[in-house]
Design an enzyme around this catalytic site. Structure first.
Site, PDB file in Angstrom:
ATOM      1  CG  ASP A  71     -35.372   9.399 -17.217  1.00  0.00           C
ATOM      2  OD1 ASP A  71     -34.733   9.699 -18.241  1.00  0.00           O
ATOM      3  OD2 ASP A  71     -36.044  10.223 -16.581  1.00  0.00           O
ATOM      4  CE1 TYR A  73     -35.527   8.423 -25.962  1.00  0.00           C
ATOM      5  CE2 TYR A  73     -36.561   6.336 -26.513  1.00  0.00           C
ATOM      6  CZ  TYR A  73     -35.489   7.212 -26.620  1.00  0.00           C
ATOM      7  OH  TYR A  73     -34.405   6.874 -27.384  1.00  0.00           O
ATOM      8  CG  PHE A  84     -30.670   4.418 -26.142  1.00  0.00           C
ATOM      9  CD1 PHE A  84     -30.441   5.789 -26.177  1.00  0.00           C
ATOM     10  CD2 PHE A  84     -29.899   3.632 -25.299  1.00  0.00           C
ATOM     11  CE1 PHE A  84     -29.445   6.362 -25.392  1.00  0.00           C
ATOM     12  CE2 PHE A  84     -28.901   4.195 -24.514  1.00  0.00           C
ATOM     13  CZ  PHE A  84     -28.673   5.562 -24.561  1.00  0.00           C
ATOM     14  CG  HIS A 193     -26.325  10.170 -23.588  1.00  0.00           C
ATOM     15  ND1 HIS A 193     -27.262  10.581 -24.514  1.00  0.00           N
ATOM     16  CD2 HIS A 193     -26.939   9.265 -22.799  1.00  0.00           C
ATOM     17  CE1 HIS A 193     -28.396   9.945 -24.276  1.00  0.00           C
ATOM     18  NE2 HIS A 193     -28.238   9.139 -23.257  1.00  0.00           N
TER      19      HIS A 193
END
Length: 229
Positions: A71, A73, A84, A193
């Protein structure tokens, strides 16, 4: 945030490709939820005009690569609709710093001073979060309001109407989207991740950036220039 008006702001080719989704009850529920949260004076990220920013920078007919995040930031000024990525002037978060570290080791990219990944998107990388909004300081707070259904549909649309797309799935939530991908028609790269909690368990050394370019060249497509200025 004019949440009730989010869908007209999506890029034209995506608006056409996903037209059916905007008419479904779950999407109306998303808009109603966001409007109600705004009326309660809750802060939602990213701003309304940036919710579909990933699509704006990477039209449907330009997609070559899909990177799936979780989701947005949830800190002030960080989210701008690309997974990202953060706007110029915002400190790159830890996961992005780890992405830059792997980039440097893999393809020799010099880590930039900022975290804006729009250059990647403009080259055909759809930087798609699984959820497109979040409440300030509340990670995963909008993960069950309907966005998962929407982004599942995005993946299905790409899977069904394109061939040779490279899907980059980092972490379990992204890899759950893999069930919608035909691995005979597309390419899937998986790892843990890039978060500091997991990057050392397989993200570092995954070489997904060089592998992506090798696959693109094999398919007769132009490779990605990963260097961010």
């Amino acid at each position: 945030m004019p949440a009730v008006n989010v869908n007209p702001q999506i890029e034209a080719s995506w608006k056409k490709a996903l037209a059916g989704e905007f008419k479904k009850p779950y999407f109306s529920s998303i808009k109603s939820f966001l409007l109600e949260e705004k009326q309660k004076n809750k802060t939602i990220f990213p701003p309304g005009k940036l919710i579909f920013n990933a699509f704006e920078h990477c039209p449907f007919d330009k997609v070559k690569v899909v990177i799936i995040g979780q989701d947005p930031y949830h800190g002030p000024g960080q989210a701008h609709g690309l997974c990202f990525s953060v706007p110029i002037g915002i400190k790159p978060p830890p996961s992005l710093i780890n992405i830059y570290k792997e980039l440097q080791q893999d393809v020799g990219v010099t880590p930039p001073s900022h975290g804006n990944l729009e250059k990647w998107a403009r080259q055909g990388i759809l930087l798609l979060n699984s959820s497109l909004t979040v409440q300030a300081h509340q990670a995963f707070s909008h993960s069950k309001i309907g966005w998962q259904t929407f982004t599942d549909s995005v993946i299905k649309k790409i899977n069904d109407e394109k061939k040779g797309i490279i899907f980059i799935l980092w972490g379990r939530p992204a890899q759950e989207k893999g069930k919608f991908i035909d691995t005979f028609a597309h390419h899937v790269l998986k790892s843990v991740h890039p978060s500091p909690l997991s990057a050392h368990r397989g993200f570092f050394g995954c070489r997904h950036f060089s592998k992506t370019n090798e696959l693109l060249v094999q398919m007769g497509k132009s490779p990605i220039d990963w260097q961010i200025e």
